[in-house]
Design a protein around this motif. Structure first.
Motif, mmCIF file in Angstrom:
data_model
loop_
_atom_site.group_PDB
_atom_site.id
_atom_site.type_symbol
_atom_site.label_atom_id
_atom_site.label_comp_id
_atom_site.label_asym_id
_atom_site.label_seq_id
_atom_site.Cartn_x
_atom_site.Cartn_y
_atom_site.Cartn_z
ATOM 1 N N TRP A 1 0.869 -1.350 0.032
ATOM 2 C CA TRP A 1 0.050 0.001 -0.016
ATOM 3 C C TRP A 1 1.006 1.202 -0.055
ATOM 4 N N SER A 2 2.126 1.113 0.450
ATOM 5 C CA SER A 2 2.988 2.313 0.487
ATOM 6 C C SER A 2 3.351 2.816 -1.008
ATOM 7 N N LEU A 3 3.382 1.825 -1.836
ATOM 8 C CA LEU A 3 3.376 2.107 -3.344
ATOM 9 C C LEU A 3 2.470 2.743 -4.037
ATOM 10 N N VAL A 4 1.270 2.410 -3.670
ATOM 11 C CA VAL A 4 -0.033 2.631 -4.481
ATOM 12 C C VAL A 4 -0.152 4.307 -4.735
ATOM 13 N N LYS A 5 -0.281 4.768 -5.827
ATOM 14 C CA LYS A 5 -0.491 5.944 -6.220
ATOM 15 C C LYS A 5 -1.729 6.292 -7.247
ATOM 16 N N GLY A 6 -2.344 7.262 -6.940
ATOM 17 C CA GLY A 6 -3.674 7.561 -7.825
ATOM 18 C C GLY A 6 -4.776 8.093 -6.810
ATOM 19 N N ASP A 7 -5.759 8.960 -7.492
ATOM 20 C CA ASP A 7 -6.774 9.481 -6.820
ATOM 21 C C ASP A 7 -7.994 8.415 -6.688
ATOM 22 N N THR A 8 -8.110 7.589 -7.555
ATOM 23 C CA THR A 8 -9.329 6.705 -7.768
ATOM 24 C C THR A 8 -8.569 5.422 -7.654
ATOM 25 N N ILE A 9 -9.090 4.566 -6.652
ATOM 26 C CA ILE A 9 -8.252 3.216 -6.294
ATOM 27 C C ILE A 9 -9.549 2.344 -6.057
ATOM 28 N N LEU A 10 -9.007 0.958 -6.663
ATOM 29 C CA LEU A 10 -9.952 -0.313 -6.272
ATOM 30 C C LEU A 10 -9.244 -1.296 -5.536
ATOM 31 N N THR B 1 -11.707 3.245 -15.381
ATOM 32 C CA THR B 1 -12.239 3.962 -14.343
ATOM 33 C C THR B 1 -11.136 4.246 -13.401
ATOM 34 N N PHE B 2 -10.088 3.373 -13.207
ATOM 35 C CA PHE B 2 -9.137 3.513 -11.833
ATOM 36 C C PHE B 2 -7.804 3.790 -11.979
ATOM 37 N N ASP B 3 -7.327 4.646 -11.435
ATOM 38 C CA ASP B 3 -5.839 4.893 -11.537
ATOM 39 C C ASP B 3 -4.883 3.831 -10.861
ATOM 40 N N ALA B 4 -5.431 3.142 -9.736
ATOM 41 C CA ALA B 4 -4.709 2.155 -9.199
ATOM 42 C C ALA B 4 -5.629 1.187 -8.874
ATOM 43 N N ILE B 5 -5.340 -0.114 -8.855
ATOM 44 C CA ILE B 5 -6.206 -1.572 -8.592
ATOM 45 C C ILE B 5 -5.115 -2.125 -7.694
ATOM 46 N N VAL B 6 -5.562 -2.728 -6.564
ATOM 47 C CA VAL B 6 -4.977 -3.512 -5.618
ATOM 48 C C VAL B 6 -5.262 -4.756 -5.262
ATOM 49 N N THR B 7 -4.398 -5.796 -5.427
ATOM 50 C CA THR B 7 -5.041 -7.287 -5.089
ATOM 51 C C THR B 7 -3.963 -7.562 -3.941
ATOM 52 N N SER B 8 -4.364 -8.341 -2.862
ATOM 53 C CA SER B 8 -3.696 -9.061 -2.016
ATOM 54 C C SER B 8 -4.078 -10.513 -1.599
ATOM 55 N N CYS B 9 -3.298 -11.426 -2.150
ATOM 56 C CA CYS B 9 -3.889 -12.902 -2.200
ATOM 57 C C CYS B 9 -4.917 -13.129 -2.487
ATOM 58 N N VAL B 10 -5.390 -12.715 -3.817
ATOM 59 C CA VAL B 10 -6.707 -12.839 -4.454
ATOM 60 C C VAL B 10 -6.552 -13.871 -5.633
ATOM 61 N N PHE B 11 -5.621 -13.739 -6.400
ATOM 62 C CA PHE B 11 -5.741 -14.662 -7.502
ATOM 63 C C PHE B 11 -5.512 -16.145 -7.529
ATOM 64 N N CYS B 12 -5.319 -16.365 -6.235
ATOM 65 C CA CYS B 12 -5.361 -17.999 -5.956
ATOM 66 C C CYS B 12 -6.555 -18.364 -6.012
ATOM 67 N N SER B 13 -7.606 -17.573 -5.743
ATOM 68 C CA SER B 13 -9.158 -18.033 -5.636
ATOM 69 C C SER B 13 -10.138 -17.656 -6.792
ATOM 70 N N VAL B 14 -9.652 -16.938 -7.736
ATOM 71 C CA VAL B 14 -10.537 -16.541 -9.067
ATOM 72 C C VAL B 14 -10.430 -17.680 -9.904
ATOM 73 N N PRO B 15 -11.539 -18.305 -10.167
ATOM 74 C CA PRO B 15 -11.762 -19.398 -10.917
ATOM 75 C C PRO B 15 -10.995 -19.392 -12.278
ATOM 76 N N ASP B 16 -11.299 -18.352 -13.000
ATOM 77 C CA ASP B 16 -10.641 -18.058 -14.243
ATOM 78 C C ASP B 16 -9.660 -16.782 -14.077
ATOM 79 N N PRO B 17 -8.157 -16.964 -13.612
ATOM 80 C CA PRO B 17 -7.615 -16.049 -13.491
ATOM 81 C C PRO B 17 -7.277 -14.865 -14.451
ATOM 82 N N VAL B 18 -7.148 -15.686 -15.712
ATOM 83 C CA VAL B 18 -6.800 -14.778 -16.795
ATOM 84 C C VAL B 18 -7.977 -13.885 -17.225
#
Length: 210
Positions: free
Chosen positions: A44-53, A112-129
């Motif tokens: 989170w210290s690296l995240v830049k942008g005004d609109t974040i998801l 829509t977004f300047d920045a998107i953040v995920t934290s240990c999420v793509f282990c559980s997305v059924p279709d990661p691509v």
């Protein structure tokens, strides 16, 4: 046929996460004590942008780290997890729009977004691509996707062990521990600007863009 299969997988994994929602923070305790919170703070210290998801907010363990004065959205497909995340947003006094939403079918307009953040999420997305392509769609052309993800080790013994254990973790709560996220990012057409190993070659921090 494939869309029906993915829909069924989504439903199954969603039920598993709803089932473990009230125990999830306890389950995450081991990772937290092994450096998880430090890694998330670094992310989170690296995240830049005004609109974040935050895509895949879970029970909201990142909410206390959200920067103030930004327009922040957070999504998760498990309603029980979202309920807990909303309580944490109140606890930390964070102004965040938290919604139930599937990362593979986002309800936001393109770019829509300047920045998107995920934290240990793509282990559980059924279709990661497919999920990564959706994030790419809603990311601005000059935006960045910041990721903290665990991946399959390239070390033969560790990687093989992860393959053997993977059916157990998937059955327990829907998490794949042997995903090749680097390859999935490339398949989705992302450019990898930063790839940092945080724990062996299993826990990684990524900064990627279009």
């Amino acid at each position: 046929m494939k869309s029906v299969i993915n829909m069924n997988k989504n439903d199954i994994i969603k039920k598993r996460y709803n089932r473990v929602a009230k125990y999830y923070d306890l389950m995450e305790g081991l990772m937290e004590s092994s450096g998880g919170k430090t890694w998330r703070k670094k992310l989170w210290s690296l995240v830049k942008g005004d609109t974040i998801l935050e895509a895949g907010v879970g029970t909201g363990n990142n909410i206390e780290m959200y920067p103030d004065g930004k327009k922040i959205f957070a999504i998760d497909f498990a309603s029980k997890m979202v309920e807990i995340a909303k309580e944490k947003a109140k606890k930390y006094g964070k102004d965040v729009d938290i919604r139930i939403m599937d990362i593979e079918n986002l309800e936001f307009p393109d770019k829509t977004f300047d920045a998107i953040v995920t934290s240990c999420v793509f282990c559980s997305v059924p279709d990661p691509v497919k999920g990564l392509l959706e994030l790419k769609r809603v990311l601005k052309d000059d935006g960045r996707l910041y990721m903290l993800e665990h991946v399959r080790s390239k070390k033969i013994i560790i990687g093989t062990l992860m393959d053997l254990l993977n059916p157990i973790t998937v059955a327990a709560w829907g998490a794949n521990i042997n995903r090749d996220t680097v390859e999935n990012l490339r398949k989705a057409g992302f450019n990898i600007f930063k790839e940092e190993n945080l724990a062996l070659d299993i826990m990684k921090l990524f900064i990627v863009g279009k």
